[in-house]
Every structure is written in C-alpha cells, then in structure tokens.
Scaffold this active site. Structure first.
Site, PDB file in Angstrom:
ATOM      1  N   THR A  49      40.295  33.032  30.663  1.00 31.76           N
ATOM      2  CA  THR A  49      39.123  32.338  30.122  1.00 31.76           C
ATOM      3  C   THR A  49      38.024  33.332  29.769  1.00 31.76           C
ATOM      4  O   THR A  49      37.980  34.451  30.298  1.00 31.76           O
ATOM      5  CB  THR A  49      38.557  31.330  31.139  1.00 31.76           C
ATOM      6  OG1 THR A  49      38.089  32.039  32.302  1.00 31.76           O
ATOM      7  CG2 THR A  49      39.609  30.315  31.555  1.00 31.76           C
ATOM      8  N   HIS A 145      24.134  34.000  43.605  1.00 30.29           N
ATOM      9  CA  HIS A 145      25.331  34.110  42.766  1.00 30.29           C
ATOM     10  C   HIS A 145      26.464  33.266  43.333  1.00 30.29           C
ATOM     11  O   HIS A 145      27.353  32.824  42.585  1.00 30.29           O
ATOM     12  CB  HIS A 145      25.755  35.577  42.620  1.00 30.29           C
ATOM     13  CG  HIS A 145      26.422  36.160  43.817  1.00 30.29           C
ATOM     14  ND1 HIS A 145      25.728  36.782  44.838  1.00 30.29           N
ATOM     15  CD2 HIS A 145      27.733  36.220  44.176  1.00 30.29           C
ATOM     16  CE1 HIS A 145      26.572  37.206  45.753  1.00 30.29           C
ATOM     17  NE2 HIS A 145      27.789  36.881  45.386  1.00 30.29           N
ATOM     18  N   PHE A 210      37.217  44.301  52.582  1.00 30.02           N
ATOM     19  CA  PHE A 210      38.375  45.190  52.569  1.00 30.02           C
ATOM     20  C   PHE A 210      38.529  45.839  51.192  1.00 30.02           C
ATOM     21  O   PHE A 210      38.818  47.032  51.088  1.00 30.02           O
ATOM     22  CB  PHE A 210      39.656  44.415  52.892  1.00 30.02           C
ATOM     23  CG  PHE A 210      39.752  43.926  54.313  1.00 30.02           C
ATOM     24  CD1 PHE A 210      38.761  44.214  55.247  1.00 30.02           C
ATOM     25  CD2 PHE A 210      40.841  43.181  54.733  1.00 30.02           C
ATOM     26  CE1 PHE A 210      38.852  43.761  56.562  1.00 30.02           C
ATOM     27  CE2 PHE A 210      40.952  42.733  56.033  1.00 30.02           C
ATOM     28  CZ  PHE A 210      39.958  43.016  56.952  1.00 30.02           C
ATOM     29  N   SER A 246      42.586  44.177  70.732  1.00 29.23           N
ATOM     30  CA  SER A 246      41.499  44.974  71.323  1.00 29.23           C
ATOM     31  C   SER A 246      41.628  46.443  70.942  1.00 29.23           C
ATOM     32  O   SER A 246      40.614  47.142  70.809  1.00 29.23           O
ATOM     33  CB  SER A 246      41.491  44.819  72.844  1.00 29.23           C
ATOM     34  OG  SER A 246      42.732  45.238  73.396  1.00 29.23           O
ATOM     35  N   HIS A 269      20.868  54.677  47.326  1.00 25.25           N
ATOM     36  CA  HIS A 269      20.563  56.079  46.989  1.00 25.25           C
ATOM     37  C   HIS A 269      19.182  56.131  46.328  1.00 25.25           C
ATOM     38  O   HIS A 269      18.874  55.321  45.437  1.00 25.25           O
ATOM     39  CB  HIS A 269      21.627  56.604  46.034  1.00 25.25           C
ATOM     40  CG  HIS A 269      21.547  58.064  45.750  1.00 25.25           C
ATOM     41  ND1 HIS A 269      20.546  58.614  44.970  1.00 25.25           N
ATOM     42  CD2 HIS A 269      22.333  59.098  46.135  1.00 25.25           C
ATOM     43  CE1 HIS A 269      20.726  59.914  44.883  1.00 25.25           C
ATOM     44  NE2 HIS A 269      21.804  60.237  45.583  1.00 25.25           N
TER      45      HIS A 269
END
Length: 449
Positions: A49, A145, A210, A246, A269
């Site tokens: 799309t 957003h 991740f 653990s 930064h």
C-alpha cells in the site's frame, strides 16, 4: 509429570498447523540484520500500500545521518524486522508451551500484523516531529504516533479494500497501543502475554527494542554485544506474563544498557540536537504554509508527510550579480520578485517566495586579502614586503567577491511562475538575463502533493 502420547501428538499437530506455510505464495526480502524475511500474502496486502511504502521515506533516526552518515535506514526495514521477530517470538512460545497457552494461527497472524504496522503512524524525521515540533504548534493538545498508527490501520484497510477479520484488526491495534498510557481492554486477559511481544508496557522488553537496538548500532558503526536471541530462546510464559531465566539477568541488563548508550551517543548527540533545533525552527516557520495541525488528524493528508517535506521548498534558480553592479547592490526581497510578475493565470504572494542573498568573498570583501599580507624571501632574510599580484601572474582573478541571488518557491506548483518572475526581474534590473541556465522543466511541472 510428562505429557501423554495423545497430548504430544495433539501438540505436534497444532504447531504444524500454525507454523506451516506454503512458500510458493510468499515474498522473500533479504534484511541485513535478520537475513531472509518471508512475507505471507495477507501481510503483502499491507506492504504493497501507499501508506506502508511511505515508511521508505522516513529515516529511522531522523537527522542522525548528519553526524553518523550510515544512519540512513528507514522505518520500512525496521517494521519488516519487528514483523519478523514478532513471528519468531510467538512461534517459539507456541513450540515450547503451545498446549498450555492455546496459541493458534489467528494469534500468530495478529501478533505479526501488529509488528508490521506498529510504526505506521510515525511522522517525518523520527521522534523530532512528535516530541519537538508538534508541542510548539498544538497549543497543549495531545498527539502520539501510536494513536495515529491505529487510525492509519483502519484507513489502510478501508482505502485498499483489504479483506481481513475485523477482530484481528481490533486486537492488532490494541497490541500497538499496549505500551502507551491507554489501558488495555479487559478482554485481553486470557492471553495477556501476547500483548507484551511487540510493545511491552509492563517491563519494556519487546521485539521492537530487539530490532532497533541492533539495527541502529550497526548503521551508526557502533558495537553491539546485546544478543536478543538468548532471550528469545529461553523465554517462557508464567502467570500470563513472559518471563526469563535468572541466568539471563545480565543479558537483559545489556539490553537496557545498550539502549541507554545509544541515547547518549546517538539519539541525544549534542551536534544532532543542535541540528534538530534549527530544523524545528524551520518547520515552525513552514507551518503557516502546510498547516501541520490539520494534517495530523486526517489520515489521507497525513500520509503525504514524510522526510521529503524539506524538498517542497523548491530551489528555482540563481544568478550572480554583475561586477559593475556590486558597488550599489541592495539585497533583493520577495517583493521584488512578486512585483516583476507579468500577466499569468497565477497571482504570486510574497509569502510564496523566499530569497537568499549570498555573499562570497576571500575574507576581505571586494579587496584581495593577499594585498595585506607580508612575505619574506628566505630564512636568512630580515626584510618583509608586500607582493603585487601582477608580479605573480596575469591569470589571477581581478575580482574577489561574488554576490549570488537565489530564489526559492515555498510551494512546488509555483516554481514555474516564480522562475518566470525571477527572469523578468533580472531583465528589468540589469537589462539582460544573468542566470546561467533555465529552471528545469520537471521542476516547473511539479504539483502540490
């Protein structure tokens, strides 16, 4: 006590029905982080799309590429990465605990869809648009957003006539919002753990992180010791919540430590923030032309916004002021250009035009800076002296300053009219057209998006 033979057979059949797929109908995309990513037909309906393809023109790290040149990856590839990891995560849970958790094909597709569309509502230049610019023009009203992503999901389905289970769309939207301040519906309680995979509002460990931690680190040329695969391989659901061994405590610590390091060295930064501040000022000034507050509530208008908004301020043309006119030169204004417009179907306004008067010299204005520099013959000499340029070469320039007048159009559809008025101004002022070349025809023919 172990599972019976019948239970094990049921588990195997259930996993086969969820994990199996016919790759004849899939698209394969090679990703530089995860390798091959396989897109099933349902998800290709969304990828193909205009709304999803827009993500190609949204840099994942906004203006960070001004400091880290490699940081030009987009929301498009990040969204594919989160889609893939979301599927990997739910399939691993299904493989390890499928009989207990009751994960079915519907669940797998819903989680993958949420991963694919979780960032569809992002604005131009990453979080800058939402966090830095909009607060300056919205007068206190809230916008996120994530909420725009949910609106766009519905818009995509309607606009592209995508045939999909309404309940799948409903749950995917809830998963997109699960890390926001909005409370989850009570109906999510049965499989609450599924809502922690893409955007984890409980503890922040999710496949979104991740992907972007590894992807951003690689793009910026930074090392990344965080291994999300260890967490994916060892996670399990306990008490309707995804838990970790653990011994993976330090792996999880590395996740958040790496994220914090990216914030220190990339996302905040000092040079990048300085560039962002200047860019936000430019957006605020452009707001009178674009009316961004009206666009962010209208999905049809919002999908026109991407990182190319800077290019809507079109460079039309430029000329160098003749040397014999420099002494009495005065700066050119938008009014000068507008007043030079001849009869046409378009009436220009001063706010449509931007003029930049650029002075370039060798540091001493119209004078030769070498005229004020003393030289000596050799290291045994005690005498210093000036050198006249005619004693060096007759090929040296006789002029030491340029004045360049550049004209810009704030609206793409006005490039042609402004370029014509610019030529008229040159001919009226200098008796000739002083620009070197014509404005390209393809610029003149552009229309507003």
């Amino acid at each position: 006590m172990g599972a019976s033979v019948n239970e094990e057979l049921l588990l195997a059949q259930n996993f086969s029905s969820v994990g199996s797929r016919d790759r004849r109908f899939e698209k394969t995309v090679y990703d530089n982080v995860h390798g091959n990513i396989y897109l099933e037909p349902l998800f290709m309906k969304f990828v193909d799309t205009v709304e999803f393809q827009r993500l190609r023109d949204l840099k994942q790290l906004g203006l960070a590429h001004m400091v880290y040149p490699g940081a030009v990856h987009s929301r498009f590839e990040h969204s594919l990465g989160v889609y893939w990891l979301a599927g990997e995560a739910v399939n691993k849970l299904q493989a390890h605990q499928g009989l207990d958790l009751g994960i079915d094909r519907f669940d797998v597709k819903t989680v993958k869809l949420a991963g694919l569309l979780h960032d569809i509502g992002h604005g131009p230049y990453s979080h800058l648009f939402e966090r830095e610019f909009l607060p300056r023009v919205l007068n206190g009203s809230h916008w996120s957003h994530e909420e725009m992503s949910v609106k766009l999901v519905d818009y995509m389905v309607d606009e592209n006539h995508i045939d999909i289970d309404p309940d799948m769309i409903k749950r995917a939207k809830e998963m997109i919002l699960s890390s926001s301040d909005m409370p989850l519906p009570k109906a999510t309680g049965e499989k609450r753990f599924l809502y922690d995979i893409v955007a984890n509002g409980r503890n922040g460990i999710d496949v979104d992180k991740f992907d972007y931690i590894v992807r951003d680190s690689r793009a910026c040329g930074l090392g990344c010791n965080f291994q999300f695969q260890r967490l994916m391989d060892t996670m399990r659901v306990m008490g309707n919540e995804i838990c970790y061994r653990s011994k993976e405590y330090l792996t999880i610590h590395k996740l958040f430590d790496t994220r914090a390091d990216l914030y220190r060295t990339v996302y905040t930064h000092p040079k990048i923030k300085a560039i962002e501040l200047m860019f936000v000022d430019a957006l605020v000034k452009a707001n009178s032309c674009f009316d961004f507050p009206s666009m962010i509530h209208d999905p049809a208008a919002y999908v026109q916004l991407d990182d190319t908004i800077l290019k809507t301020i079109e460079f039309c043309n430029e000329y160098v002021v003749p040397q014999d006119k420099l002494e009495h030169f005065r700066e050119i204004t938008p009014q000068d250009i507008v007043c030079s417009q001849k009869t046409s179907g378009i009436t220009l306004k001063e706010e449509d035009v931007a003029v930049c008067n650029v002075k370039i010299d060798l540091s001493r204005g119209r004078c030769n800076p070498l005229d004020s520099i003393k030289f000596f013959t050799d290291y045994e000499s005690d005498e210093s002296f000036y050198i006249s340029e005619d004693k060096i070469s007759h090929l040296l320039p006789t002029s030491y300053q340029d004045m360049i007048v550049r004209v810009y159009s704030k609206k793409p559809e006005l490039v042609g009219a402004i370029s014509e008025a610019f030529v008229n101004f040159q001919e009226k002022t200098y008796g000739t057209k002083t620009q070197v070349h014509e404005t390209p025809e393809k610029k003149k023919k552009r229309r507003r998006m």
